[in-house]
Write an enzyme that holds these catalytic residues in place. Sequence first.
Site, short mmCIF file in Angstrom:
data_model
loop_
_atom_site.label_atom_id
_atom_site.label_comp_id
_atom_site.label_asym_id
_atom_site.label_seq_id
_atom_site.Cartn_x
_atom_site.Cartn_y
_atom_site.Cartn_z
N ARG A 141 -73.33 40.71 45.67
CA ARG A 141 -74.40 41.70 45.72
C ARG A 141 -75.41 41.43 44.60
O ARG A 141 -75.06 40.89 43.55
CB ARG A 141 -73.84 43.11 45.59
CG ARG A 141 -72.85 43.50 46.68
CD ARG A 141 -72.30 44.90 46.42
NE ARG A 141 -71.36 45.32 47.46
CZ ARG A 141 -70.05 45.14 47.44
NH1 ARG A 141 -69.49 44.53 46.38
NH2 ARG A 141 -69.28 45.56 48.43
N LYS A 165 -68.09 47.41 43.18
CA LYS A 165 -68.12 48.86 43.28
C LYS A 165 -66.86 49.46 42.66
O LYS A 165 -65.78 48.89 42.74
CB LYS A 165 -68.26 49.29 44.74
CG LYS A 165 -69.60 48.90 45.36
CD LYS A 165 -69.70 49.39 46.79
CE LYS A 165 -71.07 49.07 47.39
NZ LYS A 165 -71.20 49.55 48.78
N HIS A 274 -65.46 43.80 49.93
CA HIS A 274 -65.34 44.96 50.80
C HIS A 274 -63.98 45.61 50.60
O HIS A 274 -62.99 44.94 50.36
CB HIS A 274 -65.50 44.54 52.27
CG HIS A 274 -66.90 44.18 52.64
ND1 HIS A 274 -67.23 43.38 53.70
CD2 HIS A 274 -68.09 44.53 52.08
CE1 HIS A 274 -68.53 43.24 53.79
NE2 HIS A 274 -69.08 43.93 52.81
N TYR A 283 -70.74 42.69 60.50
CA TYR A 283 -71.56 41.49 60.64
C TYR A 283 -71.45 40.91 62.05
O TYR A 283 -72.38 40.28 62.54
CB TYR A 283 -71.14 40.43 59.62
CG TYR A 283 -71.46 40.82 58.19
CD1 TYR A 283 -72.76 40.85 57.73
CD2 TYR A 283 -70.45 41.16 57.31
CE1 TYR A 283 -73.06 41.22 56.43
CE2 TYR A 283 -70.73 41.53 56.00
CZ TYR A 283 -72.04 41.55 55.57
OH TYR A 283 -72.32 41.92 54.28
#
Length: 312
Positions: A141, A165, A274, A283
Site C-alpha cells: 500500500r 493495518k 489482507h 480482484y
Amino acid sequence: MSIRARAEQYLAMRRTLGFTLRGDGRSLLEFADRLDRTGQPTVTVAAAVAWASEPDDITAARKRQRLAIVRGFARYLAAFDPDCQVPPPGLLPGRAHQPTPYHYSGEEVAALVHAAGTIAAPLPAATMQALISLLAASGVRVGEALALNRDDIDPHAAAVTVTGKNDQTRLVPLHPTTARMLAAYAVRRDRLCLTPVSPGFFLTGTGRRVQYRGVHQIFTRLLAAADIHTRPGRRRPRIHDLRHTFAVDVLIDWYSADLDVSARLPVLSAFLGHNSPEATYWYLQATPQLLALAARRLDAAAPPNHGEVTRP
C-alpha cells in the site's frame, strides 16, 4: 473546549485501543477544524452531511465512509454535550460500490517512472521514481511504503518489513532488481540529503518523511506527463491502483501458467496484507480479463454434455 480538542481526545482514546486511524484521523480533524472555524459549537446532522458530501464528484461509498467517521466521533461527543446530534445509519442512501481500479500496462508504469525522473529537484525525482517502482513491483500500500524506515529494508536479503493495518507486520520479499533499485536510491538519497530529520526511507528535499498528500499531487502531474488519461465512464487512475495492478498481474500469470489459483490465493492474500482471502477474491471479479480466464478454466474442467438436456 474546541471541537478539535475533543476530536483529538477521541482519536487518542481510540488509538489506545489499537486503532491507527491515520486517514480517518486526518479527515476527522479536518471536519472539526471546519466546525471551529465557522463557529459551530457542536456536531449537527446538517453539518456532518454537508462535509461528508464534498467534493461534488465524490462517490456514494466515500460519502458514507466520511459520514461514518463523524458518526463515531459524535457518539463519543454526545456523552459530554447533550446538544450533539449523532447522524443515524442509513442517512445517505445507495448501495456500496467499489469502482473498478485502473490497470496499468508495463509501458505505462515505465512512462510514469520516466516522468518522475523529469522532476526538476533531484531528490524528489529520485524519491518518486523509487516509490513508483516499489509499489508496482511489490503491491504494498502507498501508506505502508511511506511509513518505511531505513532499517525496514534489507537489500542483501531482498526483503522489506512492512507495517500494515492495525500495526500488523509482514515480510515482503523483493525481486533482486527491485532490491538493487532501492539500494541505489538509498545511496543517492544520502548523497543529496546529508542531514535528514526523519528516519523515513523515502525523504523529501528537506529531509522529512514523504507525506501522502504531496505524493498524490505529484502523481496527478505525472499521469499527464506520461499521457495516461481517464477512460470514458471509468474512475481516473490513482497511485493506489499500482497495488491493484500488481495483484491482477500475479493472478493473470497464474492462470496463464495453468496453476491452481485457488490453492495459491491465500499466499497472495498474505503477501498483500489482507486479513483473509475473501478480500483478495475481489480482484477476480473486478477485472474482465481475469473473469474471462476463470471462465475458460471452468469450461475446460466441465465434463462434455454431448447434447443431452439435464432436467431438474
